[in-house]
Design a protein around this motif. Structure first.
Motif: not given
Length: 381
Positions: A208-235
């Motif tokens: 469904g989607q992939v969400r990347l959280a990027i640190d506002a100060e240092h710009r490195i990825p702090l987290g990556v969530d992978v969601y199945a289609k129509n899901a509310n919680d990451p798989a």
């Protein structure tokens, strides 16, 4: 012996991986403006993508947690069936934890905490140690002085199951097959972050989607969530649970083998061979990102997020010496439902993020798609 080790094609059946299904897609960043929280300066999606690739930090330490809930059925040796591998099971239906310390390219430590013990990889200058608590063993490598001249100058965060690696996988194949947007600010490990959202344009994909959280100060990825289609919680979620950007104390990189540890010392020729192997693997990875190709003996049907990998399973002499793997494969196939059609017959494995088809004529087809797409690919013999 693991069936996934003896039959590499079957590694596609276990998306430890689910973060890696995003490799099938890319990002058409364009000039989308990040609708960030007013507390954060605006950044376009294109700017954030560049930020991630160019991020550098002097030091950091933290705890990374990877969780997965793919909705897989019980499989022998994988998801809790008889003789299951607990660590493997946690990759697809559980949680894994790792600690990381970084104080420059020559001071790095990664500790992977598994069910059966801890494995540490420690570099301190020219000394590299690999320690495994299970079996109380350690291997000591000595890096030649000239080796450092060719090392990358970026933080070594691209270890398996880190946010950096998952983000790199998501961004490795930038093309128009993905819609990229921003959802404003996010909080990860107590830190402000921008959030990028990658969505497949092809509705045939189970992602469904992939969400990347990027640190506002240092710009490195702090987290990556992978969601199945129509899901509310990451798989699948790979994220820092705690992180500090202070340079770790030097003692974190000093390793003294515990009493009773069996220590092996690798000579320079072994180290050079490993370094050459790593360099070749890195070059192959770069070439693959630039021009993706299927592994030898396989083909890819379709494109992007809805592509299907088709591979031949080893038969006859190719399977000799891997009896344990063959038995595990048979056990897995035995619990999967039978399916058939004009393409033939076989066994089907379904999860929230991918489907896999083991055909009776000795093929395996895997993709982040519904079974119907696998059947279409199976018909293209």
């Amino acid at each position: 012996m693991s069936v996934f080790r003896s039959r590499p094609a079957l590694r596609w059946l276990v998306p430890a991986a689910a973060a890696a299904v995003v490799i099938g897609g890319g990002a058409a960043a364009g000039t989308i403006v990040a609708s960030a929280d007013p507390a954060l300066p605006e950044r376009s999606a294109a700017q954030l993508l560049v930020d991630v690739q160019n991020a550098k930090v002097e030091g950091l330490s933290g705890t990374i947690v990877q969780t997965a809930d793919l909705g897989l059925p019980t499989l022998p040796g994988i998801t809790g069936g008889a003789g299951s591998n607990a660590d493997l099971m946690k990759l697809v239906a559980g949680s894994n934890t790792a600690r990381v310390w970084y104080a420059g390219q020559d001071k790095v430590r990664l500790a992977v905490l598994g069910t059966l013990g801890e494995t540490d990889v420690i570099r301190n200058g020219s000394d590299v140690w690999v320690w495994r608590s299970s079996g109380s063993s350690a291997t000591h490598y000595k890096i030649p002085a000239e080796a450092g001249k060719h090392e990358k100058q970026t933080p070594p965060l691209g270890v398996p199951s880190t946010p950096q690696e998952a983000a790199d996988a998501a961004l490795a194949a930038i093309d128009p097959s993905t819609e990229v947007s921003t959802t404003g600010a996010a909080k990860v490990a107590g830190r402000d972050a921008y959030e990028l959202v990658l969505k497949p344009r092809d509705t045939a994909s189970l992602v469904g989607q992939v969400r990347l959280a990027i640190d506002a100060e240092h710009r490195i990825p702090l987290g990556v969530d992978v969601y199945a289609k129509n899901a509310n919680d990451p798989a699948v979620r790979i994220a820092f649970q705690q992180v500090s950007f202070a340079v770790p104390d030097a003692e974190q990189f000093t390793f003294n083998p515990p009493p009773g540890t069996k220590v092996d010392t690798a000579d320079e020729s072994e180290l050079r061979a490993e370094a050459e192997k790593a360099q070749k693997a890195e070059k192959a990875a770069r070439d693959k990102a630039a021009k993706p190709e299927a592994p030898e003996g396989t083909k890819v049907v379709g494109k992007g997020w809805a592509s299907v990998l088709v591979a031949k399973l080893p038969t006859g002499d190719a399977g000799k010496g891997s009896g344990d793997g063959a038995q595990q494969l048979e056990a897995i196939a035995g619990v999967l439902p039978k399916v058939s059609g004009t393409w033939g017959s076989g066994r089907l494995l379904q999860s929230a993020l991918f489907s896999a088809l083991l055909t009776d004529d000795g093929r395996v087809l895997v993709g982040a798609v519904a079974p119907e797409k696998l059947y279409e690919a199976a018909a293209q013999k």
